[in-house]
Design a protein around this motif. Structure first.
Motif, PDB file in Angstrom:
ATOM      1  N   MET A   1       0.827  -1.210   0.000  1.00  0.00           N
ATOM      2  CA  MET A   1       0.000   0.000   0.000  1.00  0.00           C
ATOM      3  C   MET A   1       0.861   1.260   0.000  1.00  0.00           C
ATOM      4  O   MET A   1       0.562   2.231  -0.695  1.00  0.00           O
ATOM      5  CB  MET A   1      -0.899  -0.016   1.235  1.00  0.00           C
ATOM      6  CG  MET A   1      -1.740   1.199   1.459  1.00  0.00           C
ATOM      7  SD  MET A   1      -2.643   0.991   3.025  1.00  0.00           S
ATOM      8  CE  MET A   1      -3.222   2.639   3.299  1.00  0.00           C
ATOM      9  N   LEU A   2       1.941   1.251   0.779  1.00  0.00           N
ATOM     10  CA  LEU A   2       2.802   2.425   0.919  1.00  0.00           C
ATOM     11  C   LEU A   2       4.008   2.391  -0.027  1.00  0.00           C
ATOM     12  O   LEU A   2       4.828   3.312  -0.011  1.00  0.00           O
ATOM     13  CB  LEU A   2       3.277   2.552   2.370  1.00  0.00           C
ATOM     14  CG  LEU A   2       2.164   2.739   3.406  1.00  0.00           C
ATOM     15  CD1 LEU A   2       2.752   2.746   4.807  1.00  0.00           C
ATOM     16  CD2 LEU A   2       1.378   4.017   3.137  1.00  0.00           C
TER      17      LEU A   2
ATOM     18  N   ILE B   1       8.495  -1.119   7.180  1.00  0.00           N
ATOM     19  CA  ILE B   1       7.310  -1.313   8.036  1.00  0.00           C
ATOM     20  C   ILE B   1       7.764  -1.733   9.430  1.00  0.00           C
ATOM     21  O   ILE B   1       7.271  -1.216  10.441  1.00  0.00           O
ATOM     22  CB  ILE B   1       6.350  -2.367   7.427  1.00  0.00           C
ATOM     23  CG1 ILE B   1       5.873  -1.937   6.032  1.00  0.00           C
ATOM     24  CG2 ILE B   1       5.175  -2.642   8.359  1.00  0.00           C
ATOM     25  CD1 ILE B   1       5.113  -0.630   6.005  1.00  0.00           C
ATOM     26  N   HIS B   2       8.720  -2.643   9.503  1.00  0.00           N
ATOM     27  CA  HIS B   2       9.254  -3.095  10.795  1.00  0.00           C
ATOM     28  C   HIS B   2       9.870  -1.916  11.562  1.00  0.00           C
ATOM     29  O   HIS B   2       9.600  -1.740  12.761  1.00  0.00           O
ATOM     30  CB  HIS B   2      10.292  -4.195  10.563  1.00  0.00           C
ATOM     31  CG  HIS B   2      10.959  -4.657  11.809  1.00  0.00           C
ATOM     32  ND1 HIS B   2      10.334  -5.450  12.746  1.00  0.00           N
ATOM     33  CD2 HIS B   2      12.210  -4.412  12.299  1.00  0.00           C
ATOM     34  CE1 HIS B   2      11.160  -5.683  13.749  1.00  0.00           C
ATOM     35  NE2 HIS B   2      12.310  -5.066  13.495  1.00  0.00           N
TER      36      HIS B   2
ATOM     37  N   ARG C   1      -6.133  -0.269   8.953  1.00  0.00           N
ATOM     38  CA  ARG C   1      -6.025   0.615   7.786  1.00  0.00           C
ATOM     39  C   ARG C   1      -6.210   2.081   8.203  1.00  0.00           C
ATOM     40  O   ARG C   1      -5.489   2.959   7.735  1.00  0.00           O
ATOM     41  CB  ARG C   1      -7.050   0.231   6.729  1.00  0.00           C
ATOM     42  CG  ARG C   1      -6.960   1.087   5.488  1.00  0.00           C
ATOM     43  CD  ARG C   1      -7.994   0.698   4.440  1.00  0.00           C
ATOM     44  NE  ARG C   1      -7.694   1.388   3.219  1.00  0.00           N
ATOM     45  CZ  ARG C   1      -6.960   0.895   2.233  1.00  0.00           C
ATOM     46  NH1 ARG C   1      -6.477  -0.324   2.313  1.00  0.00           N
ATOM     47  NH2 ARG C   1      -6.711   1.598   1.147  1.00  0.00           N
ATOM     48  N   SER C   2      -7.154   2.344   9.094  1.00  0.00           N
ATOM     49  CA  SER C   2      -7.400   3.728   9.530  1.00  0.00           C
ATOM     50  C   SER C   2      -6.176   4.316  10.232  1.00  0.00           C
ATOM     51  O   SER C   2      -5.888   5.507  10.082  1.00  0.00           O
ATOM     52  CB  SER C   2      -8.622   3.793  10.439  1.00  0.00           C
ATOM     53  OG  SER C   2      -8.442   2.983  11.579  1.00  0.00           O
ATOM     54  N   ASN C   3      -5.433   3.492  10.995  1.00  0.00           N
ATOM     55  CA  ASN C   3      -4.215   3.967  11.664  1.00  0.00           C
ATOM     56  C   ASN C   3      -3.120   4.281  10.650  1.00  0.00           C
ATOM     57  O   ASN C   3      -2.368   5.240  10.819  1.00  0.00           O
ATOM     58  CB  ASN C   3      -3.705   2.940  12.667  1.00  0.00           C
ATOM     59  CG  ASN C   3      -4.592   2.825  13.893  1.00  0.00           C
ATOM     60  OD1 ASN C   3      -5.579   3.528  14.020  1.00  0.00           O
ATOM     61  ND2 ASN C   3      -4.249   1.913  14.777  1.00  0.00           N
ATOM     62  N   ILE C   4      -3.025   3.448   9.611  1.00  0.00           N
ATOM     63  CA  ILE C   4      -2.026   3.681   8.565  1.00  0.00           C
ATOM     64  C   ILE C   4      -2.328   5.011   7.886  1.00  0.00           C
ATOM     65  O   ILE C   4      -1.435   5.840   7.691  1.00  0.00           O
ATOM     66  CB  ILE C   4      -2.041   2.539   7.521  1.00  0.00           C
ATOM     67  CG1 ILE C   4      -1.754   1.182   8.165  1.00  0.00           C
ATOM     68  CG2 ILE C   4      -1.069   2.821   6.381  1.00  0.00           C
ATOM     69  CD1 ILE C   4      -0.414   1.061   8.823  1.00  0.00           C
ATOM     70  N   GLU C   5      -3.582   5.222   7.522  1.00  0.00           N
ATOM     71  CA  GLU C   5      -3.970   6.452   6.846  1.00  0.00           C
ATOM     72  C   GLU C   5      -3.771   7.664   7.761  1.00  0.00           C
ATOM     73  O   GLU C   5      -3.385   8.735   7.300  1.00  0.00           O
ATOM     74  CB  GLU C   5      -5.404   6.355   6.349  1.00  0.00           C
ATOM     75  CG  GLU C   5      -5.550   5.346   5.224  1.00  0.00           C
ATOM     76  CD  GLU C   5      -6.987   5.020   4.861  1.00  0.00           C
ATOM     77  OE1 GLU C   5      -7.918   5.418   5.604  1.00  0.00           O
ATOM     78  OE2 GLU C   5      -7.176   4.359   3.819  1.00  0.00           O
TER      79      GLU C   5
END
Length: 92
Positions: free
Chosen positions: A50-51, A58-59, A80-84
């Motif tokens: 996604m990113l 990510i780690h 997903r909401s936390n990533i965004e």
């Protein structure tokens, strides 16, 4: 024709204003009420894709507290909401 007058208790006089106030409150609640979306969980691979970053990124972001990981069994997931929410707008 004769005219008939009816005398109502005082609390009936404020009834139209009370109804108007209730309508405004209901409209405000409807405007601000958002239906709750179910949480979408992504795997590390999905987040990396996604990113457009590597799994090691990510780690590292997880270790630094930039991303919050959730675990069930031996699997790691991210909301997903936390990533965004972690994506920040750059100020010029």
């Amino acid at each position: 024709m004769s005219k008939i007058e009816i005398s109502l208790p005082d609390y009936f006089n404020s009834l139209p204003e009370d109804i108007r106030s209730l309508k405004e409150k209901i409209q405000n609640i409807e405007k601000n009420l958002q239906p709750k979306e179910p949480s979408v969980y992504l795997s590390r691979n999905e987040v990396a894709e996604m990113l457009s970053v590597d799994l090691s990124t990510i780690h590292n972001w997880t270790k630094k507290g930039i991303l919050t990981a959730f675990q069930i069994g031996g699997r790691i997931f991210y909301k997903r909401s936390n990533i965004e929410a972690a994506i920040q707008k750059l100020e010029k």
